[in-house]
Design a protein around this motif. Structure first.
Motif, short mmCIF file in Angstrom:
data_model
loop_
_atom_site.label_atom_id
_atom_site.label_comp_id
_atom_site.label_asym_id
_atom_site.label_seq_id
_atom_site.Cartn_x
_atom_site.Cartn_y
_atom_site.Cartn_z
N ASP A 24 8.13 -15.04 -29.15
CA ASP A 24 8.50 -13.64 -29.01
C ASP A 24 7.58 -12.87 -28.07
O ASP A 24 7.80 -11.68 -27.84
CB ASP A 24 8.52 -12.96 -30.39
CG ASP A 24 7.16 -12.98 -31.05
OD1 ASP A 24 6.33 -13.82 -30.69
OD2 ASP A 24 6.94 -12.14 -31.93
N SER A 25 6.55 -13.51 -27.54
CA SER A 25 5.64 -12.79 -26.64
C SER A 25 6.24 -12.72 -25.24
O SER A 25 6.91 -13.62 -24.78
CB SER A 25 4.28 -13.49 -26.60
OG SER A 25 4.40 -14.75 -25.99
N ARG A 26 5.98 -11.59 -24.58
CA ARG A 26 6.47 -11.41 -23.22
C ARG A 26 5.50 -12.03 -22.24
O ARG A 26 4.32 -12.13 -22.49
CB ARG A 26 6.63 -9.92 -22.91
CG ARG A 26 7.62 -9.24 -23.81
CD ARG A 26 7.86 -7.83 -23.42
NE ARG A 26 6.61 -7.10 -23.20
CZ ARG A 26 6.55 -5.87 -22.72
NH1 ARG A 26 7.63 -5.24 -22.41
NH2 ARG A 26 5.39 -5.27 -22.56
N GLY A 27 6.01 -12.43 -21.10
CA GLY A 27 5.19 -13.01 -20.07
C GLY A 27 4.37 -11.94 -19.35
O GLY A 27 4.59 -10.75 -19.52
N ALA A 28 3.43 -12.39 -18.55
CA ALA A 28 2.57 -11.45 -17.83
C ALA A 28 3.37 -10.61 -16.85
O ALA A 28 3.09 -9.42 -16.67
CB ALA A 28 1.47 -12.22 -17.11
N LEU A 32 3.52 -6.58 -16.86
CA LEU A 32 3.11 -5.84 -15.67
C LEU A 32 4.24 -4.92 -15.20
O LEU A 32 3.99 -3.78 -14.81
CB LEU A 32 2.72 -6.82 -14.56
CG LEU A 32 2.10 -6.21 -13.32
CD1 LEU A 32 0.84 -5.45 -13.67
CD2 LEU A 32 1.78 -7.29 -12.31
N ALA A 33 5.47 -5.39 -15.26
CA ALA A 33 6.61 -4.55 -14.89
C ALA A 33 6.74 -3.36 -15.84
O ALA A 33 7.03 -2.24 -15.40
CB ALA A 33 7.89 -5.38 -14.87
N GLY A 34 6.52 -3.59 -17.12
CA GLY A 34 6.56 -2.50 -18.09
C GLY A 34 5.47 -1.47 -17.84
O GLY A 34 5.70 -0.27 -17.95
N ALA A 35 4.28 -1.95 -17.48
CA ALA A 35 3.19 -1.03 -17.17
C ALA A 35 3.50 -0.21 -15.92
O ALA A 35 3.19 0.98 -15.86
CB ALA A 35 1.89 -1.81 -16.98
N ALA A 36 4.13 -0.84 -14.94
CA ALA A 36 4.50 -0.11 -13.71
C ALA A 36 5.55 0.95 -14.02
O ALA A 36 5.50 2.07 -13.49
CB ALA A 36 5.01 -1.09 -12.66
N ARG A 37 6.50 0.63 -14.90
CA ARG A 37 7.51 1.62 -15.28
C ARG A 37 6.87 2.79 -16.03
O ARG A 37 7.20 3.96 -15.80
CB ARG A 37 8.59 0.98 -16.14
CG ARG A 37 9.64 0.23 -15.35
CD ARG A 37 10.83 -0.15 -16.22
NE ARG A 37 10.48 -1.05 -17.31
CZ ARG A 37 10.40 -2.37 -17.20
NH1 ARG A 37 10.67 -2.94 -16.06
NH2 ARG A 37 10.08 -3.11 -18.24
N ASP A 38 5.92 2.50 -16.93
CA ASP A 38 5.22 3.55 -17.65
C ASP A 38 4.42 4.44 -16.71
O ASP A 38 4.37 5.66 -16.86
CB ASP A 38 4.29 2.95 -18.71
CG ASP A 38 5.05 2.30 -19.85
OD1 ASP A 38 6.26 2.56 -19.99
OD2 ASP A 38 4.42 1.51 -20.59
N PHE A 39 3.78 3.82 -15.71
CA PHE A 39 3.01 4.57 -14.72
C PHE A 39 3.92 5.50 -13.94
O PHE A 39 3.63 6.68 -13.76
CB PHE A 39 2.29 3.59 -13.78
CG PHE A 39 1.61 4.25 -12.62
CD1 PHE A 39 0.47 5.00 -12.81
CD2 PHE A 39 2.11 4.11 -11.34
CE1 PHE A 39 -0.17 5.61 -11.75
CE2 PHE A 39 1.48 4.71 -10.26
CZ PHE A 39 0.34 5.46 -10.47
N ALA A 40 5.06 4.99 -13.49
CA ALA A 40 6.01 5.81 -12.73
C ALA A 40 6.57 6.94 -13.60
O ALA A 40 6.73 8.07 -13.11
CB ALA A 40 7.13 4.94 -12.19
N ALA A 41 6.83 6.66 -14.86
CA ALA A 41 7.35 7.69 -15.76
C ALA A 41 6.31 8.79 -15.98
O ALA A 41 6.64 9.98 -16.01
CB ALA A 41 7.76 7.08 -17.09
#
Length: 96
Positions: A24-28, A32-41
């Motif tokens: 159930d763990s997400r890959g790196a 990283l894509a999730g962190a980039a989306r959070d940064f943009a938001a």
């Protein structure tokens, strides 16, 4: 077959499941894509609050909070970029 190599193979087989990623763990890349989306938001939200503050529609406290959040987000991304560049330069210095 040598007893030591058989023992080593058994130990390897026993420790292999502990090294596998959890299902159930997400890959790196996904993290990283999730962190980039959070940064943009975060930047988009701060920009909207700044625009509203210029027209007089936003609370000054909300503006200060949005600016602090965007500053922290940019500093975090710059620090991450510096670490990646530093790691890449360290790889380049390794003898082949």
């Amino acid at each position: 077959m040598d007893v030591r190599s058989l023992f080593a193979a058994q130990q390897y087989a026993a420790s292999r499941p502990a090294m596998e990623p959890e299902p159930d763990s997400r890959g790196a890349g996904a993290r990283l894509a999730g962190a980039a989306r959070d940064f943009a938001a975060t930047l988009t939200e701060s920009e909207e609050i700044s625009d509203a503050a210029m027209t007089g529609d936003a609370d000054p406290h909300a503006l200060v909070q949005a600016l602090a959040q965007s500053e922290l987000a940019v500093e975090t991304v710059v620090t991450l970029r510096n670490k990646v560049v530093e790691a890449y330069q360290e790889l380049l210095r390794m003898p082949v």
